[in-house]
Design a protein around this motif. Structure first.
Motif, PDB file in Angstrom:
ATOM      1  N   MET A 114      80.393  38.498  93.588  1.00 16.46           N
ATOM      2  CA  MET A 114      79.521  38.574  94.775  1.00 16.46           C
ATOM      3  C   MET A 114      80.344  38.918  96.009  1.00 16.46           C
ATOM      4  SD  MET A 114      76.176  37.560  95.555  1.00 16.46           S
ATOM      5  CE  MET A 114      75.267  37.498  97.089  1.00 16.46           C
ATOM      6  N   VAL A 115      79.815  39.841  96.813  1.00 18.11           N
ATOM      7  CA  VAL A 115      80.399  40.194  98.105  1.00 18.11           C
ATOM      8  C   VAL A 115      79.313  40.026  99.159  1.00 18.11           C
ATOM      9  CG1 VAL A 115      81.402  42.052  99.507  1.00 18.11           C
ATOM     10  CG2 VAL A 115      82.042  41.809  97.093  1.00 18.11           C
ATOM     11  N   PHE A 116      79.651  39.323 100.241  1.00 21.22           N
ATOM     12  CA  PHE A 116      78.644  38.959 101.231  1.00 21.22           C
ATOM     13  C   PHE A 116      78.594  39.936 102.409  1.00 21.22           C
ATOM     14  CE2 PHE A 116      79.810  35.139  98.933  1.00 21.22           C
ATOM     15  CZ  PHE A 116      78.570  34.647  98.552  1.00 21.22           C
ATOM     16  N   ASN A 120      84.807  38.041 104.403  1.00 25.06           N
ATOM     17  CA  ASN A 120      85.303  36.669 104.425  1.00 25.06           C
ATOM     18  C   ASN A 120      86.641  36.534 103.706  1.00 25.06           C
ATOM     19  OD1 ASN A 120      84.191  37.142 101.895  1.00 25.06           O
ATOM     20  ND2 ASN A 120      83.393  35.069 101.650  1.00 25.06           N
ATOM     21  N   PRO A 121      87.655  37.293 104.171  1.00 22.64           N
ATOM     22  CA  PRO A 121      88.970  37.156 103.534  1.00 22.64           C
ATOM     23  C   PRO A 121      89.549  35.768 103.777  1.00 22.64           C
ATOM     24  CG  PRO A 121      89.160  38.426 105.551  1.00 22.64           C
ATOM     25  CD  PRO A 121      87.692  38.232 105.314  1.00 22.64           C
ATOM     26  N   PHE A 122      90.388  35.316 102.851  1.00 25.61           N
ATOM     27  CA  PHE A 122      91.077  34.054 103.046  1.00 25.61           C
ATOM     28  C   PHE A 122      92.140  34.222 104.130  1.00 25.61           C
ATOM     29  CE2 PHE A 122      90.382  33.728  98.225  1.00 25.61           C
ATOM     30  CZ  PHE A 122      89.112  33.198  98.394  1.00 25.61           C
ATOM     31  N   ALA A 123      92.487  33.137 104.775  1.00 23.28           N
ATOM     32  CA  ALA A 123      93.552  33.165 105.790  1.00 23.28           C
ATOM     33  C   ALA A 123      94.904  33.151 105.079  1.00 23.28           C
ATOM     34  CB  ALA A 123      93.412  31.977 106.725  1.00 23.28           C
ATOM     35  N   LYS A 124      95.115  34.193 104.311  1.00 24.08           N
ATOM     36  CA  LYS A 124      96.329  34.363 103.520  1.00 24.08           C
ATOM     37  C   LYS A 124      96.767  35.816 103.611  1.00 24.08           C
ATOM     38  CE  LYS A 124      94.899  30.865 100.103  1.00 24.08           C
ATOM     39  NZ  LYS A 124      95.993  29.922 100.360  1.00 24.08           N
ATOM     40  N   SER A 125      97.839  36.150 102.950  1.00 27.80           N
ATOM     41  CA  SER A 125      98.292  37.539 102.941  1.00 27.80           C
ATOM     42  C   SER A 125      97.320  38.403 102.150  1.00 27.80           C
ATOM     43  CB  SER A 125      99.682  37.643 102.321  1.00 27.80           C
ATOM     44  OG  SER A 125      99.617  37.402 100.924  1.00 27.80           O
ATOM     45  N   ILE A 126      97.462  39.707 102.316  1.00 35.06           N
ATOM     46  CA  ILE A 126      96.613  40.647 101.576  1.00 35.06           C
ATOM     47  C   ILE A 126      96.766  40.431 100.082  1.00 35.06           C
ATOM     48  CG2 ILE A 126      96.278  43.088 101.044  1.00 35.06           C
ATOM     49  CD1 ILE A 126      97.171  43.648 103.992  1.00 35.06           C
ATOM     50  N   ARG A 180      86.636  45.886 102.319  1.00 37.33           N
ATOM     51  CA  ARG A 180      87.178  46.516 101.114  1.00 37.33           C
ATOM     52  C   ARG A 180      88.159  45.581 100.404  1.00 37.33           C
ATOM     53  NH1 ARG A 180      89.677  51.693 102.948  1.00 37.33           N
ATOM     54  NH2 ARG A 180      89.176  51.044 105.064  1.00 37.33           N
ATOM     55  N   LEU A 181      88.880  44.768 101.181  1.00 39.22           N
ATOM     56  CA  LEU A 181      89.760  43.760 100.566  1.00 39.22           C
ATOM     57  C   LEU A 181      88.929  42.731  99.791  1.00 39.22           C
ATOM     58  CD1 LEU A 181      92.525  42.432 100.140  1.00 39.22           C
ATOM     59  CD2 LEU A 181      92.183  41.221 102.312  1.00 39.22           C
ATOM     60  N   VAL A 182      87.819  42.306 100.375  1.00 39.56           N
ATOM     61  CA  VAL A 182      86.951  41.348  99.691  1.00 39.56           C
ATOM     62  C   VAL A 182      86.398  41.955  98.399  1.00 39.56           C
ATOM     63  CG1 VAL A 182      84.793  40.064  99.876  1.00 39.56           C
ATOM     64  CG2 VAL A 182      86.388  40.090 101.794  1.00 39.56           C
ATOM     65  N   ILE A 183      86.064  43.231  98.428  1.00 43.30           N
ATOM     66  CA  ILE A 183      85.615  43.919  97.211  1.00 43.30           C
ATOM     67  C   ILE A 183      86.750  43.941  96.191  1.00 43.30           C
ATOM     68  CG2 ILE A 183      84.914  46.147  96.251  1.00 43.30           C
ATOM     69  CD1 ILE A 183      83.370  46.627  98.876  1.00 43.30           C
ATOM     70  N   ALA A 184      87.963  44.255  96.657  1.00 44.50           N
ATOM     71  CA  ALA A 184      89.128  44.257  95.758  1.00 44.50           C
ATOM     72  C   ALA A 184      89.349  42.876  95.164  1.00 44.50           C
ATOM     73  CB  ALA A 184      90.369  44.714  96.512  1.00 44.50           C
ATOM     74  N   ARG A 185      89.178  41.841  95.977  1.00 47.64           N
ATOM     75  CA  ARG A 185      89.337  40.464  95.494  1.00 47.64           C
ATOM     76  C   ARG A 185      88.322  40.154  94.398  1.00 47.64           C
ATOM     77  NH1 ARG A 185      88.570  36.274 100.157  1.00 47.64           N
ATOM     78  NH2 ARG A 185      86.366  36.502  99.630  1.00 47.64           N
ATOM     79  N   ALA A 186      87.096  40.641  94.583  1.00 49.39           N
ATOM     80  CA  ALA A 186      86.057  40.397  93.581  1.00 49.39           C
ATOM     81  C   ALA A 186      86.357  41.123  92.278  1.00 49.39           C
ATOM     82  CB  ALA A 186      84.700  40.828  94.128  1.00 49.39           C
ATOM     83  N   ILE A 187      86.782  42.373  92.359  1.00 52.96           N
ATOM     84  CA  ILE A 187      86.989  43.147  91.133  1.00 52.96           C
ATOM     85  C   ILE A 187      88.309  42.803  90.450  1.00 52.96           C
ATOM     86  CG2 ILE A 187      85.501  45.028  91.879  1.00 52.96           C
ATOM     87  CD1 ILE A 187      87.876  46.644  92.648  1.00 52.96           C
ATOM     88  N   ALA A 188      89.185  42.071  91.133  1.00 51.38           N
ATOM     89  CA  ALA A 188      90.420  41.611  90.492  1.00 51.38           C
ATOM     90  C   ALA A 188      90.119  40.714  89.298  1.00 51.38           C
ATOM     91  CB  ALA A 188      91.300  40.875  91.496  1.00 51.38           C
ATOM     92  N   MET A 189      88.961  40.046  89.344  1.00 57.01           N
ATOM     93  CA  MET A 189      88.549  39.179  88.238  1.00 57.01           C
ATOM     94  C   MET A 189      87.928  39.973  87.092  1.00 57.01           C
ATOM     95  SD  MET A 189      89.509  36.248  89.244  1.00 57.01           S
ATOM     96  CE  MET A 189      88.744  35.213  88.003  1.00 57.01           C
TER      97      MET A 189
END
Length: 276
Positions: A114-116, A120-126, A180-189
């Motif tokens: 899910m992407v909202f 909503n990136p985490f407060a962490k590195s890319i 796009r980072l959030v999308i990348a985070r989702a598809i990493a799974m």
């Protein structure tokens, strides 16, 4: 749930027989389907009788005015409404009803990401944004994690912009880059299905265009279901479109038919801008 989700996706099903659904009759491989899906917030029924089937490796847009039920429907597909609403009916994925009480919701969400609306990136590195969930699930091979970071960012069309700054805070990225980072985070799974709730609504036109281009590439690997208020966006990127109104699916068809030859007067009025 874990064991049952390891097999090859081969769910098939017929289209609903209600006249408002004008899907093509030939058999398609179905990634996800719903039957008599209903969502109620207390005594308020926000969605009812939602019977839809989603073809694998296609983009389906859910359109309709605010409050029409489209986001409620989307959030139900990976059980995001569980704590705030009563959800009835079936959500069929790989032959399982994932709306059942005995389903491992966290395991299921590996397969239906899910992407909202707002990034909503985490407060962490890319890179840590990409690897955080993977590490939580026991992956610690640095070489493998690095490969997934690169692959995911490439699929999300972000790699060339950030490859030299992977340790940089994700919060320093622009809004479009964050999405796009959030999308990348989702598809990493490596999910089968990607759900997006108005992912470009808070972005400028250039960033929105990049998101659209990204989704067009991603459908080669994922089934995508997207809520959008932007009918031009829906017409540009989606293969199928479902029109929601007052908590019901009014019409579901190939996108080109919804926007050029809709069958239902409500749909005609909406796509012509008469309301919404």
């Amino acid at each position: 749930m874990t064991a049952n989700l390891q097999g090859t996706l081969n769910l098939t099903g017929s289209q609903p027989d209600r006249h408002i659904y004008q899907m093509d009759k030939e058999k398609h491989e179905i990634a996800l389907s719903t039957k008599e899906l209903q969502v109620a917030y207390g005594n308020n029924v926000a969605l009812q009788n939602a019977d839809l089937s989603f073809e694998r490796f296609k983009i389906t847009s859910l359109i309709g005015a605010s409050g029409s039920g489209k986001s409620t429907f989307l959030r139900s597909l990976n059980r995001m409404n569980d704590d705030v609403a009563t959800v009835g009916g079936q959500i069929m994925y790989r032959g399982l009803d994932i709306n059942s009480h005995d389903i491992d919701v966290y395991e299921m969400r590996k397969h239906i990401g899910m992407v909202f609306q707002r990034p909503n990136p985490f407060a962490k590195s890319i890179s840590d944004n990409i690897t955080f969930a993977l590490k939580q699930h026991g992956m610690h091979d640095k070489k493998k994690l690095a490969e997934i970071v690169e692959t995911s960012l490439k699929q999300a069309a972000l790699w060339d912009e950030v490859k030299d700054d992977l340790k940089k805070s994700a919060l320093s990225l622009s809004g479009g880059q964050q999405q796009r980072l959030v999308i990348a985070r989702a598809i990493a799974m490596k999910p089968d299905i990607l759900l997006l709730d108005e992912p470009a609504s808070a972005l400028d036109p250039i960033s929105s265009s990049k998101i659209e281009d990204t989704l067009m590439e991603l459908k080669k690997h994922y089934t995508i279901i997207i809520v959008t208020h932007n009918m031009q966006q829906a017409s540009r990127i989606s293969d199928y479109t479902a029109f929601f109104h007052a908590g019901e699916v009014i019409e579901y068809d190939l996108t080109r038919k919804i926007f050029t030859r809709p069958k239902v007067q409500l749909t005609i009025d909406y796509v012509n801008g008469n309301f919404g």
